[in-house]
Structure formats: structure tokens, C-alpha cells
Scaffold this active site. Structure first.
Site, mmCIF file in Angstrom:
data_model
loop_
_atom_site.group_PDB
_atom_site.id
_atom_site.type_symbol
_atom_site.label_atom_id
_atom_site.label_comp_id
_atom_site.label_asym_id
_atom_site.label_seq_id
_atom_site.Cartn_x
_atom_site.Cartn_y
_atom_site.Cartn_z
ATOM 1 N N HIS A 1 0.850 -1.197 0.000
ATOM 2 C CA HIS A 1 0.000 0.000 0.000
ATOM 3 C C HIS A 1 0.891 1.254 0.000
ATOM 4 O O HIS A 1 0.706 2.155 -0.812
ATOM 5 C CB HIS A 1 -0.915 0.000 1.227
ATOM 6 C CG HIS A 1 -1.526 1.340 1.521
ATOM 7 N ND1 HIS A 1 -2.489 1.903 0.715
ATOM 8 C CD2 HIS A 1 -1.289 2.230 2.511
ATOM 9 C CE1 HIS A 1 -2.820 3.087 1.209
ATOM 10 N NE2 HIS A 1 -2.100 3.327 2.298
ATOM 11 N N ASP B 1 6.541 21.668 -26.579
ATOM 12 C CA ASP B 1 6.536 20.330 -25.985
ATOM 13 C C ASP B 1 7.631 20.296 -24.921
ATOM 14 O O ASP B 1 8.283 21.313 -24.660
ATOM 15 C CB ASP B 1 6.804 19.260 -27.066
ATOM 16 C CG ASP B 1 6.230 17.906 -26.663
ATOM 17 O OD1 ASP B 1 6.558 17.438 -25.563
ATOM 18 O OD2 ASP B 1 5.443 17.342 -27.447
ATOM 19 N N TRP C 1 7.072 0.066 3.901
ATOM 20 C CA TRP C 1 7.545 0.815 2.731
ATOM 21 C C TRP C 1 8.920 1.405 3.010
ATOM 22 O O TRP C 1 9.636 1.808 2.096
ATOM 23 C CB TRP C 1 6.549 1.903 2.330
ATOM 24 C CG TRP C 1 6.704 3.209 3.034
ATOM 25 C CD1 TRP C 1 6.167 3.520 4.247
ATOM 26 C CD2 TRP C 1 7.431 4.356 2.605
ATOM 27 N NE1 TRP C 1 6.519 4.797 4.601
ATOM 28 C CE2 TRP C 1 7.295 5.342 3.616
ATOM 29 C CE3 TRP C 1 8.187 4.675 1.472
ATOM 30 C CZ2 TRP C 1 7.890 6.593 3.537
ATOM 31 C CZ3 TRP C 1 8.782 5.934 1.402
ATOM 32 C CH2 TRP C 1 8.625 6.877 2.424
ATOM 33 N N SER D 1 13.197 6.015 -13.937
ATOM 34 C CA SER D 1 12.104 6.781 -14.516
ATOM 35 C C SER D 1 12.054 8.190 -13.929
ATOM 36 O O SER D 1 11.940 9.182 -14.654
ATOM 37 C CB SER D 1 10.791 6.039 -14.262
ATOM 38 O OG SER D 1 9.704 6.898 -14.408
ATOM 39 N N SER D 2 12.168 8.273 -12.595
ATOM 40 C CA SER D 2 12.097 9.589 -11.950
ATOM 41 C C SER D 2 13.259 10.472 -12.363
ATOM 42 O O SER D 2 13.097 11.682 -12.562
ATOM 43 C CB SER D 2 12.133 9.447 -10.430
ATOM 44 O OG SER D 2 10.947 8.890 -9.986
ATOM 45 N N HIS E 1 13.387 11.837 3.463
ATOM 46 C CA HIS E 1 12.782 13.103 3.839
ATOM 47 C C HIS E 1 12.598 14.037 2.656
ATOM 48 O O HIS E 1 11.500 14.548 2.452
ATOM 49 C CB HIS E 1 13.466 13.801 5.017
ATOM 50 C CG HIS E 1 12.557 14.859 5.494
ATOM 51 N ND1 HIS E 1 11.554 14.616 6.385
ATOM 52 C CD2 HIS E 1 12.379 16.133 5.081
ATOM 53 C CE1 HIS E 1 10.811 15.697 6.515
ATOM 54 N NE2 HIS E 1 11.296 16.637 5.738
ATOM 55 N N GLU F 1 12.113 13.116 -0.196
ATOM 56 C CA GLU F 1 11.022 12.462 -0.926
ATOM 57 C C GLU F 1 9.656 12.989 -0.488
ATOM 58 O O GLU F 1 8.781 13.214 -1.317
ATOM 59 C CB GLU F 1 11.102 10.950 -0.709
ATOM 60 C CG GLU F 1 9.896 10.151 -1.167
ATOM 61 C CD GLU F 1 9.689 10.144 -2.666
ATOM 62 O OE1 GLU F 1 10.672 10.389 -3.400
ATOM 63 O OE2 GLU F 1 8.550 9.909 -3.108
ATOM 64 N N TYR G 1 8.970 15.886 0.511
ATOM 65 C CA TYR G 1 8.782 17.210 -0.077
ATOM 66 C C TYR G 1 8.596 17.129 -1.573
ATOM 67 O O TYR G 1 7.941 17.985 -2.171
ATOM 68 C CB TYR G 1 9.926 18.150 0.312
ATOM 69 C CG TYR G 1 9.792 18.493 1.767
ATOM 70 C CD1 TYR G 1 8.738 19.286 2.179
ATOM 71 C CD2 TYR G 1 10.631 17.961 2.718
ATOM 72 C CE1 TYR G 1 8.538 19.554 3.509
ATOM 73 C CE2 TYR G 1 10.443 18.225 4.060
ATOM 74 C CZ TYR G 1 9.392 19.023 4.449
ATOM 75 O OH TYR G 1 9.189 19.272 5.757
ATOM 76 N N SER H 1 -1.183 27.377 -5.362
ATOM 77 C CA SER H 1 -0.883 28.781 -5.651
ATOM 78 C C SER H 1 -1.477 29.250 -6.974
ATOM 79 O O SER H 1 -1.418 30.435 -7.293
ATOM 80 C CB SER H 1 0.636 29.006 -5.664
ATOM 81 O OG SER H 1 1.182 28.614 -4.430
ATOM 82 N N HIS I 1 15.197 13.028 12.029
ATOM 83 C CA HIS I 1 14.012 13.155 12.893
ATOM 84 C C HIS I 1 13.109 11.930 12.777
ATOM 85 O O HIS I 1 12.203 11.757 13.560
ATOM 86 C CB HIS I 1 13.240 14.448 12.629
ATOM 87 C CG HIS I 1 12.621 14.551 11.268
ATOM 88 N ND1 HIS I 1 12.359 15.749 10.679
ATOM 89 C CD2 HIS I 1 12.222 13.616 10.379
ATOM 90 C CE1 HIS I 1 11.810 15.548 9.484
ATOM 91 N NE2 HIS I 1 11.717 14.259 9.287
ATOM 92 N N HIS I 2 13.384 11.086 11.775
ATOM 93 C CA HIS I 2 12.653 9.819 11.681
ATOM 94 C C HIS I 2 13.311 8.765 12.563
ATOM 95 O O HIS I 2 12.834 7.646 12.636
ATOM 96 C CB HIS I 2 12.646 9.317 10.246
ATOM 97 C CG HIS I 2 11.958 10.246 9.301
ATOM 98 N ND1 HIS I 2 10.623 10.160 9.019
ATOM 99 C CD2 HIS I 2 12.414 11.302 8.602
ATOM 100 C CE1 HIS I 2 10.286 11.119 8.165
ATOM 101 N NE2 HIS I 2 11.355 11.824 7.905
ATOM 102 N N THR J 1 7.017 27.027 5.849
ATOM 103 C CA THR J 1 5.706 26.429 5.587
ATOM 104 C C THR J 1 4.607 27.373 6.054
ATOM 105 O O THR J 1 3.592 27.564 5.378
ATOM 106 C CB THR J 1 5.577 25.073 6.293
ATOM 107 O OG1 THR J 1 6.767 24.325 6.053
ATOM 108 C CG2 THR J 1 4.397 24.291 5.770
ATOM 109 N N LYS K 1 3.962 30.124 3.630
ATOM 110 C CA LYS K 1 3.115 29.750 2.489
ATOM 111 C C LYS K 1 1.639 29.828 2.867
ATOM 112 O O LYS K 1 0.820 30.368 2.126
ATOM 113 C CB LYS K 1 3.456 28.339 2.014
ATOM 114 C CG LYS K 1 4.897 28.201 1.581
ATOM 115 C CD LYS K 1 5.071 27.145 0.517
ATOM 116 C CE LYS K 1 4.407 27.549 -0.758
ATOM 117 N NZ LYS K 1 5.298 28.089 -1.760
ATOM 118 N N ARG L 1 1.907 1.380 15.080
ATOM 119 C CA ARG L 1 1.493 1.215 13.702
ATOM 120 C C ARG L 1 1.898 -0.177 13.213
ATOM 121 O O ARG L 1 2.645 -0.882 13.876
ATOM 122 C CB ARG L 1 2.133 2.302 12.830
ATOM 123 C CG ARG L 1 3.641 2.230 12.799
ATOM 124 C CD ARG L 1 4.249 3.489 12.214
ATOM 125 N NE ARG L 1 4.168 3.493 10.760
ATOM 126 C CZ ARG L 1 5.038 4.128 9.964
ATOM 127 N NH1 ARG L 1 6.044 4.805 10.497
ATOM 128 N NH2 ARG L 1 4.909 4.099 8.658
#
Ligand SMILES: [Cu+2]
Ligand SMILES: [Cu+2]
Lengths: 538, 380
Positions: free
Chosen positions: A83, A112, A148, A176-177, A260, A262, A264, A275, A309-310, A335, A338, A457
Site C-alpha cells: 500500500h 513540448d 515501505w 524513470s524519476s 525526507h 522524498e 517534499y 498557488s 528526525h525519523h 511552511t 506559504k 502502527r
């Protein structure tokens, strides 16, 4: 090739400026057109959303009540893992790349993308990568079951055999990315219409430019991590194996150095979309354009220095804990800027509340709630209690579902007329919004409480005091799931039966894309447009 | 069904109750240690700050949504920047953050105040149980035991009523004394686990090859429950942490008893037992560790859990049988019991299996036979 022939080629191409798409399947297989590829990306990500959502519903069905009723713990772990992987890499990221493909050339005034063939390749890798990853679920020994985040050594020494396929799939997604982001950077830096300076670019273009650099920086790190896993599994190295002198914690540092930024990568383009949508429906220019750009850039920079921080509970020296706590708290500043700017954009506007605006407003509120819980998680001593509980699950689902996903919906409804030449049905769109809004909150809000009360979790069964919250979450999940299937109906209804859309489908919308007819021509701008005050930020 | 209806009713009631984070069962537990209370206060402080900021920001937004609508006839204004405002809403959050960071730093420093402990316990995570080892400078006063979840499969599979401490109960809880500083060294044997007791405000990952240090002082005796908090494979949801905090006297008495039992255990390793003694001890080991899969009658649940009656291993060469129990079969649920059982227990259970349910190998298995095989495997 001599110059003469080159000229001929370009001349020849010029003659065919207005040629349309090829017919049948080959149109999609061999297309180098940014709109076709954008469409492919978007439908693919919708398909993945459905698959990932199905897995989520399997999880929520098992968690409806205490006890094991439907699936066993081993399969449960495969569900949570896939998932997460499918939603992150298959649904959210490709959806934003799809939006980039559709919108960037139109927004910068180009015909293009800069590298159309690579564009084709970077999409067509994905179905194979995900086909392979999903196939592992049917292999002997089962699919990835280590979350994950695939922490070693659970994902190496103790992993099912299918982990090798998983590694290969991640490599393909990474390739790909990386190709996608090179293409985006090349397009933005080289293909802007004359007069569109960097500080006149639309916000979506800005956020994607920065996101693409983040991707370029961290996808190779992820590739490195999975390659080390591959070596540990097959070639007896011990990068992450303590018994061989390696270090399982090393894996986490590498993973989160990717992980991390990722997160963002999944939210900066969302900022870009919001925006655009809020100014359009407030009929007022975006407030604080410059500070918005600087805020995105500072968030991107900070995202590289907060990864641990993880890992507060992993065990770090005090100085390390303090550094990562302070740096993480700092992210709240840009943040906040924004959010304040969006609200100031609404302030004294002339607002209407069509579906994209509803999603955008919900984004501002619910993403901010996710931001608050993120700030709480940054407080190291408190994080010891929150870490790896449902509080974290609630936090990141608030930033990813009513955050990233809602912004994608806002974008789809907002640009739908430009893409299809038709308007979706407003009542149906609003119904989709309200079902999603109610569903998402019933699903994830109670998870804050079960987490605080101590529910870890990734568990297939739970102690009795968590029963009420879980039942509520499961009910919400089914409402939310239904709403997303309903979205498919809204789309098809709009494509088939929608009213014809005007070039500027929304009276408050600005930007070069709205100067093109709806639907936009196959090759967006064959001649560079003039960038006027009206259509660019000043 | 009625139960379900009642549950849905109470869920609906929950939805209605306002300010939920203040109600007890909906919030982080305050816990019983100084640290856990400081964490709780910190949590509430930040929670309330977030609520206030949220209330202010969202009310501005909702005022705008209500007043500045086109439907209300509002015309759009023409402003789109204000440097002064931008500076204010950059500086003010920074000040608030500093106000949060100061107490957070203080609590964190207090948590790192290790040293000066009265005793040390090594906590080791296994798939899927905890081992507690009481370390003492006097090696003869060191002992250890495993702590397994004691909730039954029937409860999990809805075949029996779920008990009050469903999934949060173990056979042997960790025991520590009240009011003494206990240091924990947390590590793991296989994959990463995390040892967590919410009421103490301590959680730390158990990482193979790494020793993490934690400490606590618990003022009130009682039973405290937590769970493994890091995904560690199939039974991650089934490895609770239970700590019994005892009055100091009671703890000392219990400790002395355990030391004595440990002495007997060590003595047993060099003893020679009679067949009867082996059978009696073997039966008890078998019922505790093996019967859940191989069943009390030895016939197992084929094909998942094999029968031990008349099989080549159970009746063939003894050393093969010992090795099977010591090393298990990798990749199956037959674990390497050599890590949990001592040589005397392995000898007894092997002897028991070879002479029960109609098996009759006609040999005996003594602790020294097991030790010989362990030594062989260790290469000396
Ligand atoms: Cu992070
Ligand atoms: Cu675990």
C-alpha cells in the site's frame, strides 16, 4: 549529420506543425507528445490509486474489529508494505509528473517537453516496474513484507525471496524519476518563451523546478541503498548485517536521506497547484510571489538536513538529537509563510467555491493540521511517545491525502477544461469533494487518538481499548474509497457529456495556458507567445 | 451482534464529544515517572500552542470566506505584497519556536542523565519475544528469562472471549523495584525491534549489534504495559512488554529466589539424571515450548506441524534429534531452541520425545550430551 540535412529535418518538421496524434495503440506506445504522455501518467496513477486503495481497504477491513478475521499477520504486512510503496511511487509521484507533462510546456510557452523521446521512456518503464512489484504478491513466499521503509535486516537477511524483484522494481522507478526530472529541468531552463524570466514563472513551474532538483539529488541515494541490500542478500556483503561488521542503522540514515526530501517531492508541486487555484477563484493575484519562491527553496534546502528526525528512537548522541530537532522545527517557518500567503490571497478577494477551490481550501486547512502534528513530532522528547504509533500514521496521511492527493484533485478539476475542452459537472465534482472530505477526516482524525493512547502502527490486531477508533477509521476508509471510484464517474461524465469549455475556462485564471484554445492544440505553442503582464507574475 | 451495535453507538458518541485531546483515554498517558510527566506537559504545551495558532489562522480564513465572497457582492482588492507583513510572519513563528525549543531541550537533557544506576537489565528483542537479563557485577547473581505473549490463539481467532489485557499480557513480566534507578541496555538478536512502555515515557529501538542505554525510576508499584514499536516481521503485533514494578523488599526477595533457582539450573548442567527425572522435566518443557505446534499427543498438525510419533528424527540417531532442537529448521516455524532452552532442558525434552506416545528409542539424553554438541558447533 551535415548542417544541410539538419536544416532539412527542421524544415520538414516545420511543415508538419499541425499534425495530430497517430491512431490506435501505437499513439500511446510510441508517443513523444507531452500531452499524451501526461495523460498516460495521470491514468496510470489513477489505476495505482485504485490498487493501493484496495490494499488499504483490505487493511482497514482486518482492523475493523479486534482479533484476526480475514487475513493472517504475514499477509497483513505485505498489504501495508505494498500500500505504501504503490501510493508513494505509483500514485502520488506519477500524478505530479503527469501534471508537469501537461502543464509545464503550456505554462512556459513551449511546444513540448525538451526531451520527448526520453519522456516516452520514463513513462513506459513504470508499468513494468509496478507490474513486477505487484507480481511478487503472488510469488511463493509472498511479496515485500517489511514496510515501505524496508529497514534492514528485516528486508535483507530476513526478507522473502521476492525482495530481489522489489529491488529491481525500485531501480526502474528511480531511473524513470531521474529521466523525468532531467526532462523537466531542461524544459524549464531552456524552453521558456522570451520575456519569461525566472521570477516571472508561474508557481507550479517554480515548485517543479525545485522538486526536480530534489529528485535528481536523492533518487541515486535510494538506488545506492537498494543496491547495498542486493549485495547483502546475494553476494554476502555486510553493509547492514551486524554479524558481519555492518550496521543496520546505516540503512536508516541512507534511506531517510532519500526519504525526507522524498516527502517534499510529494508536496512541493502541491504547493504550486494551490498557488494557482486560490488566486483564480479569489480573483486576486497571488500574495507574496517572491516570498513563496524563497519559501519553497528554503524548504527544499532544509529537507536535506532533517532526515534523522525519523530516527530519534534509534539512539543518537544528545547533540545529534538537538540538531535534528531544531532543524526540523525550522521547517515550520517557510511552511507557515506559504499558508499565510494563501490566506492573504483570499483576503478581500471575490471568492467563488467551485470544486478546485473547495479542494484547495480543504488542502490549506488539513495540510496545516498535518503540519501541526509534524511540529509536535519534531519535539524529540515527545517523539519518543509518538514514534511508530498511529499518531505518525495520522500525521503523514494528513499531509499526503488531503495534502498531496487533494491538490492533485484540485489540479485535475482546474485544468480539466483545458485538457478535454469540456467542463466537468459542478454538482458531481462538489459531491466528490464532500464525500472525500468527510471520508478522509473520519478515517484519519481518530488515528491521532489511537496513536496517543499507545497503538503501534503496522499491527494486524490491537488491544481492546483501541477498538472504537479503529472501527471509525475503517468506516471512513470505505466512504473515502467509494468517493474515489465516484471520481472516475465524474471524469467520464465530464469527458463525454460536459459543456464545451472556453479558452479561459475560469474568469479569474491567468497564465499562458489559458490563452490557448480548449482543448489545447496537440503541439502547445508552435510560435513563442508574448509574455504579457496579464499572464505572468510581475 | 449486539456487541457490535453497542460499539457503533459508542463510536457515534465519541464523534460528538468535543475537545477530545483532553479526555483521558484519548490522550497521551501522563504516566508515572518524572520523565513521562515532563513529556506529557511538553506535549500539552505544544498541542495548545498549535491549537491557538490554528484557531487564529483559520478564523481569519473563515472570516474571509464568509465576507469576501463574490456571492456577497465583494469586489477583489488589488494588493499582492507587503514586505512588513512577510517579515512579521517570519519572525513571530521563530519566537514561538524558540519558546517551544527551550523546554524541549531541558526535558531531553534530563532524559540523557544516565549513570548512578542501582541495577542494570539487558533487554534483548527476538522474533517475537523479549529476553531480560539481570546483570550483576557478581556473575553468580546474573540470570535471564524470556517473556512471551500469553494471549491464546483462540482469543486472537475469535474462538474464545478476549481477556481484559488482550495482547498486552505475558508469561514472565520484567520485574523491577520501585524507587530505584534502573538502567536498561537495549539490543536485539535478529531484526530491529523497539522497547516501549508509555507510562514510563521511554522507548528505544533494539538494534542488532548496538547497545542502547535507557533508564527509569518508577515511584509506584504496579503493572505497566507496552508493545514492540518497530515492525519486526510476522508477529510484530504480538510481542508485548509488561513490567511489574515491585516494592523494594518484595523485589529483593524475588531476586534472591531467582539467583537460587539459577544456581540449581547451573548445577543441573553437570548432573546425571535418571530416566524418570528426565521424563518429568521433559514433559513440562514440552508442554510449555512445543505442544502449541506438535500438540500434547505428539501428533502435530500435519502438514504444517509434523508429527513426532515414529518419525526418523524422533526415533533415529539421538544427536540428530538434539541438533534439530538446538538449531531448528531455518525458514520454518521450527525455531532454534538452543537460544531459549539450556542444555538440561533440551536434554529433558529430547529424552521425553524419544520415549513418549509409543516412541521408544531406549537411550538416555543427559545435559552433557547436549553440551558436547553445542561445543562442537561452536568449534571447540
Ligand atoms: Cu522526514
Ligand atoms: Cu516489533
Amino acid at each position: 549529420m551535415s548542417e544541410a540535412t539538419l536544416d532539412q529535418v527542421t524544415d520538414h518538421h516545420d511543415d508538419h506543425h499541425d499534425h495530430g496524434p497517430a491512431k490506435g495503440l501505437s499513439r500511446w506506445l510510441f508517443t513523444t507528445n507531452h500531452k499524451d504522455i501526461g495523460t498516460l501518467y495521470l491514468w496510470f496513477s489513477f489505476l495505482m490509486l485504485m490498487v493501493g486503495g484496495l490494499l488499504a481497504l483490505i487493511i482497514r477491513t482486518e482492523l475493523f474489529q479486534p482479533g484476526l478475521q480475514f487475513i493472517n499477520p504475514e499477509f497483513f504486512n505485505q498489504m501495508t508494505t505494498n500500500h505504501g510503496l504503490i501510493m508513494v511511487f505509483g500514485a502520488i509521484m506519477p500524478a505530479f509528473v503527469g501534471l508537469a507533462n501537461w502543464l509545464l510546456p503550456m505554462q512556459v510557452g513551449a511546444p513540448d517537453m525538451a526531451l520527448p523521446r526520453m519522456n516516452n521512456l520514463s513513462f513506459w518503464i513504470l508499468p513494468f516496474a509496478f507490474g513486477m512489484m505487484i507480481a511478487t504478491l503472488f510469488m511463493e513466499g509472498g511479496g515485500p513484507n517489511f514496510g515501505w521503509t524496508f529497514y534492514a535486516p528485516l528486508s535483507t537477511t530476513y526478507a522473502p525471496d521476492s525482495v530481489t524483484y522489489f529491488i529491481f522494481a525500485v531501480h526502474m522507478m528511480g531511473a524513470s524519476s531521474i529521466m523525468g526530472s532531467i526532462n523537466i529541468i531542461a524544459t524549464i531552463l531552456n524552453m521558456r518563451a522570451p520575456g519569461m524570466t525566472l521570477m516571472k514563472m508561474p508557481m507550479f513551474v517554480w515548485t517543479w523546478l525545485i522538486t526536480a532538483y530534489l529528485l535528481l539529488a536523492v533518487m541515486p541515494v535510494l538506488a545506492g541503498a537498494v543496491t547495498m541490500m542486493l549485495f547483502d542478500i546475494h553476494f554476502d556483503t555486510s553493509f547492514f548485517n551486524a554479524a558481519g561488521g555492518g550496521d543496520p542503522v546505516l540503512f536508516q540514515h541512507i534511506f531517510w536521506f532519500f526519504g525526507h526530501p522524498e516527502v517534499y517531492i510529494m508536496i512541493l508541486p502541491a504547493f504550486g497547484v494551490i498557488s494557482h487555484v486560490i488566486p483564480a477563484f479569489a480573483r486576486k493575484q497571488l500574495f507574496g510571489y517572491d516570498s513563496m519562491v524563497y519559501a519553497v527553496a528554503s524548504i527544499a534546502f532544509l529537507s536535506f538536513i532533517v532526515w534523522a528526525h525519523h530516527m530519534f528512537t534509534v539512539g543518537m548522541p544528545l547533540a545529534g538529537q538537538l540538531f535534528f530537532m531544531y532543524s526540523t522545527m525550522l521547517i515550520a517557518v517557510p511552511t507557515g509563510v506559504k499558508v499565510f500567503n494563501w490566506i492573504s490571497t483570499m483576503w478581500r478577494g471575490s471568492m467563488t467555491f467551485e470544486t478546485p477551490m473547495l479542494f484547495a481550501i480543504a488542502f490549506v486547512v488539513l495540510f496545516t493540521i498535518g503540519g501541526f502534528s509534524g511540529l509536535m513530532l519534531a519535539i524529540t522528547p515527545a517523539d519518543y511517545q509518538y514514534h511508530d504509533t498511529y499518531f505518525v500514521v495520522a500525521h503523514f496521511h494528513y499531509v499526503l491525502v488531503p495534502g498531496a492527493l487533494f491538490s492533485i484533485y484540485a489540479a485535475v478539476y482546474f485544468w480539466f477544461p483545458k485538457w478535454t475542452g469540456r467542463m466537468y459537472n459542478e454538482s458531481l465534482g462538489k459531491l466528490h469533494f464532500w464525500l472525500s472530505f468527510i471520508g478522509v477526516n473520519i478515517t484519519f482524525f481518530p488515528q491521532h487518538f489511537s496513536g496517543l493512547a499507545g497503538m503501534p502502527r503496522r499491527i494486524p490486531d490491537y488491544a481492546l481499548q483501541f477498538a472504537d477508533f479503529n472501527m471509525l477509521s475503517s468506516i471512513g476508509a470505505f466512504i473515502f474509497g467509494f468517493a474515489q471510484v465516484f471520481f472516475l464517474y465524474v471524469l467520464i461524465h465530464g469527458i463525454r457529456a460536459g459543456k464545451k469549455a472556453e479558452a479561459r475556462a475560469w474568469d479569474g485564471a491567468h497564465g499562458l495556458e489559458w490563452t490557448l484554445p480548449s482543448p489545447a492544440p496537440y503541439h502547445s505553442f508552435t510560435h513563442p507567445p508574448v509574455v504579457t503582464e496579464e499572464e505572468a507574475h510581475t | 451482534m449486539k456487541n457490535l451495535a453497542r460499539r457503533i453507538g459508542s463510536v457515534a458518541a465519541l464523534l460528538l464529544c468535543a475537545a477530545p485531546a483532553f479526555a483521558d483515554e484519548l490522550n497521551m498517558p501522563r504516566g508515572v515517572t518524572d520523565i513521562s510527566r515532563e513529556i506529557y506537559d511538553l506535549h500539552m504545551l505544544i498541542f495548545i500552542i498549535c491549537c491557538v495558532i490554528g484557531a487564529v489562522v483559520f478564523s481569519v480564513m473563515f472570516v474571509s470566506i464568509i465576507k469576501h465572497r463574490r456571492a456577497a457582492g465583494h469586489e477583489p482588492a488589488d494588493f499582492h505584497e507587503n514586505t512588513q507583513l512577510e517579515i512579521i510572519w517570519t519572525i513571530v513563528p521563530i519566537i514561538i519556536l524558540v519558546a517551544m525549543a527551550v523546554p524541549a531541550t531541558q526535558v531531553l537533557i534530563a532524559m540523557y542523565d544516565t549513570g548512578g544506576e542501582d541495577m542494570t537489565v539487558e533487554v534483548r528483542g527476538y522474533q517475537w519475544k523479549w529476553q531480560y537479563k539481570y546483570l550483576d557485577d557478581d556473575y553468580n547473581r546474573t540470570f535471564s528469562f524470556f517473556s512471551n505473549m500469553s494471549t491464546t490463539q483462540d482469543e486472537i481467532n475469535d474462538k474464545a472471549e478476549k481477556g481484559e489485557n488482550y495482547l498486552l499480557e505475558v508469561d514472565n513480566p520484567l520485574r523491577i523495584p520501585a524507587n530505584r534507578k534502573v538502567r536498561f541496555l537495549v539490543t536485539a538478536e535478529d531484526v530491529i525491534h523497539a522497547w516501549w512502555i508509555p507510562d514510563f515515557g521511554i522507548k528505544r529501538d533494539a538494534v542488532p549489534g548496538m547497545l542502547n542505554e535507557l533508564w527509569t525510576i518508577v515511584p509506584e508499584p504496579g503493572i505497566y504495559r507496552g508493545q514492540c514499536a518497530e515492525l519486526c516481521g510476522k508477529d510484530h503485533g504480538f510481542m508485548p512488554v509488561v513490567v511489574e514494578v515491585m516494592e523494594e523488599d518484595a523485589f529483593d526477595a524475588w531476586y534472591a529466589e531467582e539467583v537460587e533457582r539459577e544456581a540449581i539450573r547451573v548445577e543441573n548442567l553437570s548432573k546425571t539424571f535418571t530416566g524418570e527425572e528426565l521424563m518429568a522435566e521433559g514433559e513440562s518443557v514440552y508442554n510449555t515450548f512445543c505442544a502449541s505446534c506438535h500438540q500434547a499427543n505428539g501428533r502435530g498438525v500435519p502438514p504444517v506441524f509434523p508429527s513426532l510419533v515414529g518419525t526418523p528424527v524422533a526415533t533415529g540417531p539421538r544427536d540428530e534429534h538434539i541438533r534439530m532442537v538446538l538449531d531448528g529448521v531455518p525458514g520454518t516455524s521450527m525455531q532454534a531452541f538452543g537460544k531459549q532452552l539450556d542444555a538440561a532442558q533440551v536434554a529433558a525434552v529430547v529424552h521425553y520425545e524419544r520415549h513418549s506416545w509409543g516412541n521408544n528409542a531406549g537411550d538416555t539424553t543427559q545435559p552433557r550430551d547436549v553440551i558436547a554438541i553445542q561445543d562442537q558447533a561452536a568449534g571447540n
